[in-house]
Design a protein around this motif. Structure first.
Motif, short mmCIF file in Angstrom:
data_model
loop_
_atom_site.label_atom_id
_atom_site.label_comp_id
_atom_site.label_asym_id
_atom_site.label_seq_id
_atom_site.Cartn_x
_atom_site.Cartn_y
_atom_site.Cartn_z
N UNK A 116 13.56 70.49 -96.60
CA UNK A 116 12.81 69.50 -97.37
C UNK A 116 12.68 70.04 -98.79
N UNK A 117 12.25 69.21 -99.67
CA UNK A 117 12.02 69.61 -101.06
C UNK A 117 11.20 68.53 -101.73
N UNK A 118 10.89 68.75 -102.98
CA UNK A 118 10.04 67.83 -103.73
C UNK A 118 10.56 66.39 -103.67
N UNK A 119 11.84 66.18 -104.00
CA UNK A 119 12.39 64.82 -104.02
C UNK A 119 12.42 64.20 -102.63
N UNK A 120 12.86 64.94 -101.65
CA UNK A 120 12.92 64.43 -100.27
C UNK A 120 11.52 64.07 -99.79
N UNK A 121 10.55 64.92 -100.06
CA UNK A 121 9.17 64.68 -99.64
C UNK A 121 8.63 63.42 -100.30
N UNK A 163 8.54 68.31 -92.51
CA UNK A 163 9.54 68.32 -91.45
C UNK A 163 10.08 66.91 -91.21
N UNK A 164 9.20 65.94 -91.19
CA UNK A 164 9.63 64.55 -90.97
C UNK A 164 10.49 64.06 -92.12
N UNK A 165 10.10 64.37 -93.35
CA UNK A 165 10.89 63.98 -94.52
C UNK A 165 12.30 64.57 -94.45
N UNK A 166 12.37 65.81 -94.03
CA UNK A 166 13.66 66.49 -93.86
C UNK A 166 14.50 65.77 -92.82
N UNK A 167 13.90 65.42 -91.69
CA UNK A 167 14.63 64.72 -90.63
C UNK A 167 15.10 63.35 -91.09
N UNK A 171 11.03 57.09 -86.17
CA UNK A 171 11.98 57.22 -85.06
C UNK A 171 12.56 58.64 -84.94
N UNK A 172 12.68 59.35 -86.05
CA UNK A 172 13.22 60.71 -86.02
C UNK A 172 12.31 61.67 -85.24
N UNK A 173 11.09 61.26 -84.96
CA UNK A 173 10.15 62.11 -84.22
C UNK A 173 9.92 61.63 -82.79
N UNK A 174 10.80 60.77 -82.30
CA UNK A 174 10.59 60.16 -80.97
C UNK A 174 10.52 61.18 -79.84
#
Length: 180
Positions: A30-35, A19-23, A135-138
């Motif tokens: 999300x996906x393999x590359x994003x993660x 979820x954080x990688x996606x944000x 910061x995306x999880x603030x």
């Protein structure tokens, strides 16, 4: 993690990483590359918290896994291990097939008797730090009783949501290195 159940902590940790990688990527999914990109970008923080005494932007080990082609030196990166072995392994299979040995001592390497990858349990705290400090999880919230262990000190997670500035201060304090 607070109860010492490292393997049980992996699934929710990996979901939070996804979820954080996606944000961070600003993506719909999300996906393999994003993660893997997120893990690589956060490597300094993951190693700072997950392997006390080490802070690095890249870590590679001579581990063999069917889903991960090694580079020319026969090693694979931690981003690959986190994605294929920890994330996919915890979601798609059981711990008996993981080829991971969790260790309470600071360690990262291969057990030459079993061929298993030996990881320090603290790595999970490093992965959690990569989620908590972004910061995306603030705006995330959890009960005030949840804590994260940083260099032997328990700190309330509610104080750290989205505070990458504090993670950078911790890095400077314990290593003398300024993170940009």
């Amino acid at each position: 993690m607070g109860t010492g159940q490292v393997v049980s902590a992996l699934t929710p940790t990996c979901i939070a990483l996804d979820i954080t990688a996606q944000r961070v990527a600003g993506a719909k999914r999300s996906g393999r590359k994003i993660f893997k990109d997120f893990i690589q970008k956060s490597m300094w923080l993951i190693t700072l918290i997950g392997f006390p005494g080490l802070m690095s932007s890249e870590v590679r080990v001579p581990f063999h896994h069917p889903e991960i082609p090694p580079n020319s030196t026969g090693t694979i990166g931690i981003d690959e291990i986190v994605y294929h072995v920890l994330r996919c392994g915890s979601v798609h299979s059981d711990e008996k097939n993981s080829k991971i040995t969790w260790n309470k001592n600071i360690s990262l390497g291969i057990d030459h008797n079993t061929g298993n990858l030996v990881l320090h349990e603290q790595l999970v705290w490093g992965l959690l730090a990569a989620v908590i400090f972004m910061p995306e999880n603030k705006d995330e919230q959890i009960p005030d009783t949840y804590w994260i262990s940083i260099w032997g000190f328990k700190n309330f997670v509610t104080e750290f949501w989205g505070r990458i500035d504090l993670a950078k201060r911790i890095a400077k304090e314990v290593t003398g290195i300024t993170i940009q």
